[in-house]
Design a protein around this motif. Structure first.
Motif, PDB file in Angstrom:
ATOM      1  N   HIS A  96     -18.327  30.621 -29.821  1.00  0.00           N
ATOM      2  CA  HIS A  96     -18.617  31.965 -29.321  1.00  0.00           C
ATOM      3  C   HIS A  96     -19.193  31.971 -27.910  1.00  0.00           C
ATOM      4  O   HIS A  96     -19.637  33.015 -27.435  1.00  0.00           O
ATOM      5  CB  HIS A  96     -19.606  32.671 -30.264  1.00  0.00           C
ATOM      6  CG  HIS A  96     -19.123  32.793 -31.667  1.00  0.00           C
ATOM      7  ND1 HIS A  96     -19.750  32.171 -32.716  1.00  0.00           N
ATOM      8  CD2 HIS A  96     -18.059  33.456 -32.200  1.00  0.00           C
ATOM      9  CE1 HIS A  96     -19.102  32.449 -33.845  1.00  0.00           C
ATOM     10  NE2 HIS A  96     -18.074  33.217 -33.554  1.00  0.00           N
ATOM     11  N   ARG A  97     -19.187  30.843 -27.217  1.00  0.00           N
ATOM     12  CA  ARG A  97     -19.827  30.789 -25.904  1.00  0.00           C
ATOM     13  C   ARG A  97     -19.144  31.715 -24.904  1.00  0.00           C
ATOM     14  O   ARG A  97     -19.807  32.381 -24.105  1.00  0.00           O
ATOM     15  CB  ARG A  97     -19.845  29.353 -25.374  1.00  0.00           C
ATOM     16  CG  ARG A  97     -20.793  28.420 -26.143  1.00  0.00           C
ATOM     17  CD  ARG A  97     -20.876  27.054 -25.508  1.00  0.00           C
ATOM     18  NE  ARG A  97     -21.643  27.107 -24.252  1.00  0.00           N
ATOM     19  CZ  ARG A  97     -21.208  26.634 -23.091  1.00  0.00           C
ATOM     20  NH1 ARG A  97     -19.989  26.102 -22.998  1.00  0.00           N
ATOM     21  NH2 ARG A  97     -21.964  26.703 -22.008  1.00  0.00           N
ATOM     22  N   ARG A  98     -17.822  31.760 -24.934  1.00  0.00           N
ATOM     23  CA  ARG A  98     -17.120  32.628 -23.990  1.00  0.00           C
ATOM     24  C   ARG A  98     -17.436  34.099 -24.291  1.00  0.00           C
ATOM     25  O   ARG A  98     -17.669  34.895 -23.370  1.00  0.00           O
ATOM     26  CB  ARG A  98     -15.620  32.374 -24.043  1.00  0.00           C
ATOM     27  CG  ARG A  98     -14.811  33.219 -23.045  1.00  0.00           C
ATOM     28  CD  ARG A  98     -13.333  32.860 -23.094  1.00  0.00           C
ATOM     29  NE  ARG A  98     -13.106  31.515 -22.621  1.00  0.00           N
ATOM     30  CZ  ARG A  98     -12.938  31.184 -21.337  1.00  0.00           C
ATOM     31  NH1 ARG A  98     -12.994  32.131 -20.403  1.00  0.00           N
ATOM     32  NH2 ARG A  98     -12.729  29.942 -20.976  1.00  0.00           N
ATOM     33  N   ALA A  99     -17.449  34.470 -25.579  1.00  0.00           N
ATOM     34  CA  ALA A  99     -17.774  35.850 -25.943  1.00  0.00           C
ATOM     35  C   ALA A  99     -19.199  36.195 -25.538  1.00  0.00           C
ATOM     36  O   ALA A  99     -19.475  37.305 -25.050  1.00  0.00           O
ATOM     37  CB  ALA A  99     -17.581  36.054 -27.443  1.00  0.00           C
ATOM     38  N   ASP A 100     -20.144  35.251 -25.712  1.00  0.00           N
ATOM     39  CA  ASP A 100     -21.528  35.500 -25.322  1.00  0.00           C
ATOM     40  C   ASP A 100     -21.666  35.620 -23.806  1.00  0.00           C
ATOM     41  O   ASP A 100     -22.436  36.437 -23.297  1.00  0.00           O
ATOM     42  CB  ASP A 100     -22.435  34.378 -25.846  1.00  0.00           C
ATOM     43  CG  ASP A 100     -22.795  34.553 -27.306  1.00  0.00           C
ATOM     44  OD1 ASP A 100     -22.461  35.612 -27.868  1.00  0.00           O
ATOM     45  OD2 ASP A 100     -23.401  33.641 -27.889  1.00  0.00           O
ATOM     46  N   ALA A 101     -20.930  34.788 -23.080  1.00  0.00           N
ATOM     47  CA  ALA A 101     -20.978  34.867 -21.619  1.00  0.00           C
ATOM     48  C   ALA A 101     -20.469  36.223 -21.138  1.00  0.00           C
ATOM     49  O   ALA A 101     -21.050  36.850 -20.236  1.00  0.00           O
ATOM     50  CB  ALA A 101     -20.154  33.733 -21.006  1.00  0.00           C
ATOM     51  N   ASP A 102     -19.396  36.690 -21.743  1.00  0.00           N
ATOM     52  CA  ASP A 102     -18.846  37.991 -21.365  1.00  0.00           C
ATOM     53  C   ASP A 102     -19.825  39.107 -21.726  1.00  0.00           C
ATOM     54  O   ASP A 102     -20.026  40.049 -20.954  1.00  0.00           O
ATOM     55  CB  ASP A 102     -17.512  38.210 -22.068  1.00  0.00           C
ATOM     56  CG  ASP A 102     -16.796  39.450 -21.562  1.00  0.00           C
ATOM     57  OD1 ASP A 102     -16.275  39.412 -20.438  1.00  0.00           O
ATOM     58  OD2 ASP A 102     -16.775  40.462 -22.289  1.00  0.00           O
ATOM     59  N   LEU A 103     -20.463  39.009 -22.909  1.00  0.00           N
ATOM     60  CA  LEU A 103     -21.450  40.017 -23.316  1.00  0.00           C
ATOM     61  C   LEU A 103     -22.625  40.041 -22.347  1.00  0.00           C
ATOM     62  O   LEU A 103     -23.136  41.111 -22.006  1.00  0.00           O
ATOM     63  CB  LEU A 103     -21.934  39.715 -24.741  1.00  0.00           C
ATOM     64  CG  LEU A 103     -23.058  40.600 -25.282  1.00  0.00           C
ATOM     65  CD1 LEU A 103     -22.620  42.062 -25.329  1.00  0.00           C
ATOM     66  CD2 LEU A 103     -23.486  40.124 -26.671  1.00  0.00           C
ATOM     67  N   PHE A 104     -23.051  38.870 -21.879  1.00  0.00           N
ATOM     68  CA  PHE A 104     -24.181  38.809 -20.954  1.00  0.00           C
ATOM     69  C   PHE A 104     -23.922  39.636 -19.698  1.00  0.00           C
ATOM     70  O   PHE A 104     -24.832  40.286 -19.171  1.00  0.00           O
ATOM     71  CB  PHE A 104     -24.470  37.356 -20.571  1.00  0.00           C
ATOM     72  CG  PHE A 104     -25.369  37.230 -19.380  1.00  0.00           C
ATOM     73  CD1 PHE A 104     -26.698  37.599 -19.453  1.00  0.00           C
ATOM     74  CD2 PHE A 104     -24.872  36.769 -18.160  1.00  0.00           C
ATOM     75  CE1 PHE A 104     -27.529  37.514 -18.339  1.00  0.00           C
ATOM     76  CE2 PHE A 104     -25.693  36.678 -17.048  1.00  0.00           C
ATOM     77  CZ  PHE A 104     -27.021  37.049 -17.136  1.00  0.00           C
ATOM     78  N   LEU A 105     -22.690  39.639 -19.220  1.00  0.00           N
ATOM     79  CA  LEU A 105     -22.411  40.377 -17.991  1.00  0.00           C
ATOM     80  C   LEU A 105     -22.575  41.883 -18.174  1.00  0.00           C
ATOM     81  O   LEU A 105     -22.733  42.608 -17.184  1.00  0.00           O
ATOM     82  CB  LEU A 105     -20.998  40.049 -17.498  1.00  0.00           C
ATOM     83  CG  LEU A 105     -20.799  38.588 -17.056  1.00  0.00           C
ATOM     84  CD1 LEU A 105     -19.393  38.373 -16.535  1.00  0.00           C
ATOM     85  CD2 LEU A 105     -21.827  38.183 -16.003  1.00  0.00           C
ATOM     86  N   TYR A 106     -22.539  42.363 -19.414  1.00  0.00           N
ATOM     87  CA  TYR A 106     -22.860  43.768 -19.661  1.00  0.00           C
ATOM     88  C   TYR A 106     -24.367  43.992 -19.681  1.00  0.00           C
ATOM     89  O   TYR A 106     -24.837  45.131 -19.695  1.00  0.00           O
ATOM     90  CB  TYR A 106     -22.272  44.226 -20.996  1.00  0.00           C
ATOM     91  CG  TYR A 106     -20.773  44.364 -20.973  1.00  0.00           C
ATOM     92  CD1 TYR A 106     -20.161  45.515 -20.489  1.00  0.00           C
ATOM     93  CD2 TYR A 106     -19.960  43.340 -21.437  1.00  0.00           C
ATOM     94  CE1 TYR A 106     -18.783  45.645 -20.460  1.00  0.00           C
ATOM     95  CE2 TYR A 106     -18.566  43.452 -21.427  1.00  0.00           C
ATOM     96  CZ  TYR A 106     -17.994  44.609 -20.931  1.00  0.00           C
ATOM     97  OH  TYR A 106     -16.625  44.733 -20.911  1.00  0.00           O
ATOM     98  N   LEU A 107     -25.133  42.893 -19.716  1.00  0.00           N
ATOM     99  CA  LEU A 107     -26.591  42.980 -19.775  1.00  0.00           C
ATOM    100  C   LEU A 107     -27.248  42.701 -18.438  1.00  0.00           C
ATOM    101  O   LEU A 107     -28.468  42.608 -18.366  1.00  0.00           O
ATOM    102  CB  LEU A 107     -27.133  41.958 -20.790  1.00  0.00           C
ATOM    103  CG  LEU A 107     -27.164  42.354 -22.260  1.00  0.00           C
ATOM    104  CD1 LEU A 107     -27.610  41.171 -23.092  1.00  0.00           C
ATOM    105  CD2 LEU A 107     -28.093  43.523 -22.484  1.00  0.00           C
TER     106      LEU A 107
END
Length: 636
Positions: A513-524
């Motif tokens: 899930h690292r790629r999904a988490d990295a993408d989510l971080f950019l919304y934060l």
């Protein structure tokens, strides 16, 4: 980033991320506001018990109080009121929900849950032995952090583990006695608009009932019924007698009535009326035929015109249809007693009743409120016997993707709402939702889980709600964004939740899930500015940016780095923190730094661009120096 006063950034997430037709009819407000409203109402209706003043003194002086007392004495309510009566010094009130660490190791109560001057409730009154032992072991370190952050903790001790409390905590333990029942009923009635004094006007039957010492929740229910009766004719004594009649256990009367009903279809009508009380007579009739089929009974074989009228058949089971054609028992309390009698004394009826419920939800003539009521009644029956698996199987059956059945999907959400709100089994429902969230739930089950987490679990279990929404976001199939939008809208309500999600992204990394988490971080990345100025949030931001630089295309992260730099322009402290985090996270990768610098030259002041270039050069020289061999040491 937002400005440095700590205000949260508005993610501009639409309030309609659940679609135009939500599954749950919940208040159109935030979970925090719902929780605060519940607290304010509790404070108004709360009758202060013996020991309350002493408990407040301990909490105010020691920042910790451990409440104990008999079940039903109102310990949890007392703890909430104590915390709310403390001075508000900028912290927030929130409830802690200990859960087993996800990776098998770690804390059941994260220290990051404690904010400056927070007021926290840890209600362990219904906890199991594993949770109690784990929390008890961590309590000393947790309390130390409470003190260091000038926060307050009220813990409700589980009665069966009272003797296991460590001696180091006994100085904080205070007993909460049962409050005066007259005062408790009076306060509830005042809120309902009934100004009469219960003690002065109470009939003998009410005095006798209060002398039996009913639990506080039963007193609240009784006062509610008196308030409802007060809207009709009669005097105060009449209202009290009507409320007591509705609260009286009618099991024996129902058992006598069932014995008089010899035929299966008569009993089917009795049970269906109990399950659907308040529904239209025509719907009750159709649902009764479904139960007759499901239970293997026989229908009336006579010609249709020779069948007994529905009104007469209802009269046989002690019910009638009112002027609005809705069915009710003529005796108060009969419906609940009938449901429990069939469930407890005829346990073989449980399986067919569950099958009947699925079919009954589609009966013509049942409106949305009728469907919600029957789901709540069936759920309560299962909860009363801890029949947890029967409920979770229903949720899975109702959310199969083979057909879009909105009524059943809504029923699944309502069932889980009742499970999460139940004191007896809410931990098991939270566990089930966690398992579903970390797997591959069907489309409709995913929709149910998102809404239940965001609207129900979030009110009193904010951390577990965040964890499950995060997993649902990680596993969300493209192109859906419902889980992500719900998660962002949820954490946007509270800086503490933003901090918790950032911590999860930085410390709970999972390779798939690292790629999904990295993408989510950019919304934060639009976080409170003080996140960049304080540890450990600064460290978490560095970890998350490094993950984004490593895993995502520059076109995805470049707009976020530019926004960071633009926000920090002309603010020395923010600029220094921003440059340090971005350069450290890049690991001096030339493609990353060159893109950041090229974008910065077009977007920020020349002064900040020069500081960025200086930071880049300094980092690159340091890396080169670390990597070069020491020329004064001869090779061996």
């Amino acid at each position: 980033m937002s400005d440095r006063n700590g205000d949260t950034y508005n993610y501009n997430v639409s309030n309609n991320y659940f679609g135009s037709e939500p599954l749950l009819n919940t208040p159109r407000t935030t979970p925090r506001r719902v929780a605060d409203d519940q607290l304010r109402r509790l404070q108004r209706e709360f009758a202060r018990p013996v020991g309350m003043g002493e408990a407040f003194d301990v909490l105010a002086e020691e920042h910790t109080v451990i409440l104990h007392g008999k079940p039903g004495s109102g310990r949890a309510s007392a703890a909430r009121v104590l915390l709310c009566e403390l001075p508000h010094d900028g912290g927030t009130y929130h409830e802690l929900t200990p859960e087993a660490p996800e990776a098998g190791a770690g804390r059941w109560l994260s220290l990051d849950l404690i904010g400056e001057h927070d007021r926290m409730l840890l209600d362990l009154s219904a906890t199991d032995e594993q949770t109690w032992c784990a929390v008890h072991q961590e309590l000393s370190a947790f309390r130390h952090e409470v003190l260091s952050r000038h926060a307050f903790l009220a813990l409700v001790l589980p009665s069966r583990f009272e003797e296991g409390l460590s001696p180091q905590f006994t100085q904080f333990r205070r007993k909460i006695e049962r409050p005066d029942p007259w005062e408790a009923v009076n306060r509830h009635l005042w809120l309902a608009g009934v100004q009469e004094s219960v003690r002065d006007l109470a009939p003998p039957a009410l005095r006798t009932h209060l002398d039996t010492g009913p639990p506080m929740r039963d007193l609240a229910r009784l006062a509610e019924r008196i308030g409802t009766a007060a809207r009709g004719p009669g005097d105060f004594a009449t209202w009290c007698e009507a409320a007591l009649a509705a609260q009286t256990d009618r099991t024996r009367d129902v058992a006598d009535a069932v014995r008089r009903l010899r035929k299966g279809r008569q009993r089917a009508l009795f049970l269906t009326t109990a399950m659907l009380e308040g529904a239209r007579a025509e719907a009750v009739h159709r649902a009764t035929n479904l139960l007759v089929d499901e239970a293997g009974s026989t229908h009336d074989e006579r010609p249709l015109l020779e069948h007994k009228q529905l009104s007469l058949r209802l009269e046989t089971v002690g019910a009638e249809a009112g002027p609005d054609a809705r069915v009710h028992f003529t005796e108060p309390g009969f419906a609940e007693a009938a449901r429990r009698l069939f469930w407890n004394d005829l346990p073989d009826v449980r399986e067919p009743l569950g099958n009947w419920l699925t079919k009954a939800l589609k009966v013509r003539g049942l409106d949305e409120s009728d469907s919600a009521a029957v789901v709540a009644r069936f759920t309560d029956l299962c909860l009363s016997t801890h029949d947890f698996e029967r409920l979770t199987k229903l949720v899975e059956r109702w959310t199969i993707d083979s057909a879009h059945r909105r009524t059943e999907v809504r029923a699944a959400a309502q069932l889980l709402q009742h499970g999460i709100e139940d004191e007896r089994l809410n931990s098991r429902f939270r566990s089930a939702i966690y398992q579903w969230s970390t797997g591959r739930p069907s489309k409709h089950l995913r929709e149910v889980l998102i809404e239940v987490c965001a609207k129900v679990m979030s009110i009193h279990h904010p951390e577990p709600a965040l964890v499950r929404l995060h997993h649902l976001t990680r596993n969300e199939p493209h192109p859906s964004t419902v889980a992500r939008e719900a998660l962002l809208a949820y954490v946007n309500e509270d800086v503490r939740l933003q901090r918790r999600l950032l911590a999860r992204l930085a410390t709970k990394q999972s390779e798939p899930h690292r790629r999904a988490d990295a993408d989510l971080f950019l919304y934060l990345t639009d976080l409170p500015g003080n996140f960049l100025l304080a540890a450990p949030t600064r460290e978490w931001l560095t970890v998350c940016w490094r993950m984004a630089f490593d895993l995502l295309d520059p076109g995805r992260w470049a707009v976020c780095t530019t926004r960071w730099l633009t926000t920090a322009d002309h603010d020395d402290d923010l600029a220094e923190a921003t440059l340090s985090i971005l350069v450290d996270a890049s690991d001096t990768s030339y493609p990353v730094l060159s893109r950041i610098y090229a974008d910065a030259r077009r977007s920020v002041s020349s002064e900040l661009a020069s500081r960025l270039l200086k930071s880049i050069n300094t980092a690159q020289r340091a890396r080169f120096t670390r990597g070069a061999p020491d020329l004064e040491v001869s090779p061996s």
